[in-house]
Design a protein around this motif. Structure first.
Motif, PDB file in Angstrom:
ATOM      1  N   LYS A 120       0.814  -1.216   0.000  1.00 15.41           N
ATOM      2  CA  LYS A 120       0.000   0.000   0.000  1.00 15.41           C
ATOM      3  C   LYS A 120       0.849   1.268   0.000  1.00 15.41           C
ATOM      4  CE  LYS A 120      -4.027  -2.263   1.832  1.00 15.41           C
ATOM      5  NZ  LYS A 120      -5.281  -2.110   2.534  1.00 15.41           N
ATOM      6  N   VAL A 121       2.109   1.159   0.423  1.00 15.19           N
ATOM      7  CA  VAL A 121       3.002   2.319   0.413  1.00 15.19           C
ATOM      8  C   VAL A 121       3.691   2.505  -0.944  1.00 15.19           C
ATOM      9  CG1 VAL A 121       3.436   2.211   2.896  1.00 15.19           C
ATOM     10  CG2 VAL A 121       4.975   1.000   1.332  1.00 15.19           C
ATOM     11  N   ASN A 122       3.538   1.547  -1.844  1.00 18.05           N
ATOM     12  CA  ASN A 122       4.190   1.605  -3.155  1.00 18.05           C
ATOM     13  C   ASN A 122       3.258   2.304  -4.154  1.00 18.05           C
ATOM     14  OD1 ASN A 122       5.591   1.222  -5.530  1.00 18.05           O
ATOM     15  ND2 ASN A 122       5.981  -0.955  -5.192  1.00 18.05           N
ATOM     16  N   ILE A 123       3.158   3.600  -4.007  1.00 19.01           N
ATOM     17  CA  ILE A 123       2.228   4.409  -4.809  1.00 19.01           C
ATOM     18  C   ILE A 123       2.532   4.292  -6.301  1.00 19.01           C
ATOM     19  CG2 ILE A 123       1.304   6.729  -5.171  1.00 19.01           C
ATOM     20  CD1 ILE A 123       0.648   5.385  -2.418  1.00 19.01           C
ATOM     21  N   ARG A 124       3.807   4.251  -6.674  1.00 16.58           N
ATOM     22  CA  ARG A 124       4.186   4.136  -8.091  1.00 16.58           C
ATOM     23  C   ARG A 124       3.586   2.876  -8.711  1.00 16.58           C
ATOM     24  NH1 ARG A 124       7.819   5.644 -11.812  1.00 16.58           N
ATOM     25  NH2 ARG A 124       8.834   7.177 -10.515  1.00 16.58           N
ATOM     26  N   ILE A 145      -7.859 -14.600  -0.255  1.00 14.70           N
ATOM     27  CA  ILE A 145      -6.461 -14.366  -0.658  1.00 14.70           C
ATOM     28  C   ILE A 145      -5.966 -13.061  -0.045  1.00 14.70           C
ATOM     29  CG2 ILE A 145      -4.913 -13.950  -2.613  1.00 14.70           C
ATOM     30  CD1 ILE A 145      -6.782 -15.713  -4.306  1.00 14.70           C
ATOM     31  N   TYR A 146      -6.810 -12.020  -0.087  1.00 22.71           N
ATOM     32  CA  TYR A 146      -6.454 -10.726   0.488  1.00 22.71           C
ATOM     33  C   TYR A 146      -6.128 -10.867   1.978  1.00 22.71           C
ATOM     34  CZ  TYR A 146      -6.973  -5.897   2.099  1.00 22.71           C
ATOM     35  OH  TYR A 146      -6.757  -4.680   2.677  1.00 22.71           O
ATOM     36  N   GLU A 147      -6.953 -11.600   2.703  1.00 27.19           N
ATOM     37  CA  GLU A 147      -6.721 -11.784   4.141  1.00 27.19           C
ATOM     38  C   GLU A 147      -5.462 -12.594   4.406  1.00 27.19           C
ATOM     39  OE1 GLU A 147     -10.476 -13.352   5.467  1.00 27.19           O
ATOM     40  OE2 GLU A 147     -11.392 -11.343   5.523  1.00 27.19           O
ATOM     41  N   GLN A 148      -5.204 -13.566   3.561  1.00 27.73           N
ATOM     42  CA  GLN A 148      -3.988 -14.374   3.690  1.00 27.73           C
ATOM     43  C   GLN A 148      -2.737 -13.503   3.491  1.00 27.73           C
ATOM     44  OE1 GLN A 148      -4.047 -17.586   0.865  1.00 27.73           O
ATOM     45  NE2 GLN A 148      -2.873 -18.931   2.193  1.00 27.73           N
ATOM     46  N   LEU A 149      -2.775 -12.614   2.488  1.00 30.17           N
ATOM     47  CA  LEU A 149      -1.646 -11.721   2.224  1.00 30.17           C
ATOM     48  C   LEU A 149      -1.404 -10.760   3.382  1.00 30.17           C
ATOM     49  CD1 LEU A 149      -2.250 -10.679  -1.496  1.00 30.17           C
ATOM     50  CD2 LEU A 149      -0.520 -12.255  -0.631  1.00 30.17           C
ATOM     51  N   ASN A 150      -2.474 -10.382   4.064  1.00 23.30           N
ATOM     52  CA  ASN A 150      -2.390  -9.380   5.121  1.00 23.30           C
ATOM     53  C   ASN A 150      -2.564  -9.975   6.512  1.00 23.30           C
ATOM     54  OD1 ASN A 150      -2.046  -6.769   3.658  1.00 23.30           O
ATOM     55  ND2 ASN A 150      -3.867  -7.527   2.606  1.00 23.30           N
ATOM     56  N   ALA A 151      -2.213 -11.242   6.675  1.00 21.48           N
ATOM     57  CA  ALA A 151      -2.356 -11.932   7.959  1.00 21.48           C
ATOM     58  C   ALA A 151      -1.551 -11.253   9.077  1.00 21.48           C
ATOM     59  CB  ALA A 151      -1.936 -13.392   7.828  1.00 21.48           C
ATOM     60  N   ASN A 152      -0.462 -10.605   8.716  1.00 17.79           N
ATOM     61  CA  ASN A 152       0.391  -9.958   9.721  1.00 17.79           C
ATOM     62  C   ASN A 152       0.268  -8.442   9.725  1.00 17.79           C
ATOM     63  OD1 ASN A 152       1.446 -12.453  10.567  1.00 17.79           O
ATOM     64  ND2 ASN A 152       2.881 -12.443   8.860  1.00 17.79           N
ATOM     65  N   GLY A 153      -0.811  -7.915   9.172  1.00 17.76           N
ATOM     66  CA  GLY A 153      -1.009  -6.470   9.127  1.00 17.76           C
ATOM     67  C   GLY A 153      -1.498  -6.040   7.753  1.00 17.76           C
ATOM     68  N   ASP A 154      -2.099  -4.860   7.706  1.00 16.57           N
ATOM     69  CA  ASP A 154      -2.680  -4.348   6.468  1.00 16.57           C
ATOM     70  C   ASP A 154      -1.578  -3.751   5.591  1.00 16.57           C
ATOM     71  OD1 ASP A 154      -4.709  -3.761   4.692  1.00 16.57           O
ATOM     72  OD2 ASP A 154      -5.205  -1.855   5.643  1.00 16.57           O
ATOM     73  N   VAL A 155      -0.911  -4.614   4.813  1.00 17.29           N
ATOM     74  CA  VAL A 155       0.274  -4.224   4.054  1.00 17.29           C
ATOM     75  C   VAL A 155      -0.003  -4.124   2.554  1.00 17.29           C
ATOM     76  CG1 VAL A 155       2.648  -4.909   3.461  1.00 17.29           C
ATOM     77  CG2 VAL A 155       1.786  -5.278   5.779  1.00 17.29           C
ATOM     78  N   TYR A 156      -0.815  -5.047   2.015  1.00 20.59           N
ATOM     79  CA  TYR A 156      -0.961  -5.188   0.571  1.00 20.59           C
ATOM     80  C   TYR A 156      -2.376  -4.879   0.088  1.00 20.59           C
ATOM     81  CZ  TYR A 156       3.352  -7.903   0.988  1.00 20.59           C
ATOM     82  OH  TYR A 156       4.626  -8.306   1.253  1.00 20.59           O
TER      83      TYR A 156
END
Length: 186
Positions: A120-124, A145-156
């Motif tokens: 989410k920080v990769n704006i480009r 899939i979204y929840e699996q990717l973000n299991a350790n925090g709201d990153v992707y």
């Protein structure tokens, strides 16, 4: 524009990958040239075993400028990973590289869905993905899939490119049509 990975490009790719504007967003990080060389060998072997698909992105003179990959292939789907060296950012290489890769994935290699997980920080990268008319933001439609990717925090954020959506885009834009009209103009 694309070619299979080989060890001869490793030095150039390593130099491009280590730029501070590129390195944080590369999936396969290497802290030394020797480690990058070893990872490239592993990538080539993994492709031979059907675990991933990896290509080197070339500029118009055939020089390596980045890589494009499909990781974690399962059930004819996988996750896209792309990076370009800093000198090539904003020069129009991203979209043609993706188009060439998607053509190969969907029509030569039998892939049905390409996923993109973008920090989410990769704006480009988010802006680049959202410019592509065949990309669907899938945070809600692929919730598991979204929840699996973000299991350790709201990153992707999760994006999806289905083969049928990409095919529809090509048909709507006349891609893949015969070049007879261009021949007649010559």
């Amino acid at each position: 524009m694309l070619k299979k990975r080989d060890l001869h490009d490793s030095h150039t790719l390593y130099e491009l990958m280590t730029h501070p504007d590129v390195f944080p967003f590369v999936r396969q990080k290497a802290d030394s040239y020797e480690e990058f060389l070893f990872m490239t060998k592993q990538t080539i072997e993994a492709e031979d075993q059907g675990e991933l698909i990896s290509r080197t992105i070339l500029d118009e003179w055939g020089a390596p400028i980045g890589t494009i990959n499909l990781f974690d292939i399962e059930d004819n789907a996988g996750f896209l990973g792309t990076w370009l060296g800093k000198p090539y950012h904003g020069k129009g290489y991203n979209s043609p590289a993706k188009d060439a890769f998607f053509q190969e994935l969907f029509y030569d290699l039998g892939i049905e869905t390409v996923f993109m997980r973008i920090r989410k920080v990769n704006i480009r990268s988010i802006k680049a993905a959202e410019k592509l008319p065949y990309v669907i933001k899938a945070n809600e439609t692929r919730k598991s899939i979204y929840e699996q990717l973000n299991a350790n925090g709201d990153v992707y954020d999760l994006y999806e490119i289905p083969k049928d959506q990409y095919t529809f885009y090509l048909m709507r834009n006349g891609a893949g049509q015969s070049d007879d009209s261009q021949l007649l103009e010559a």
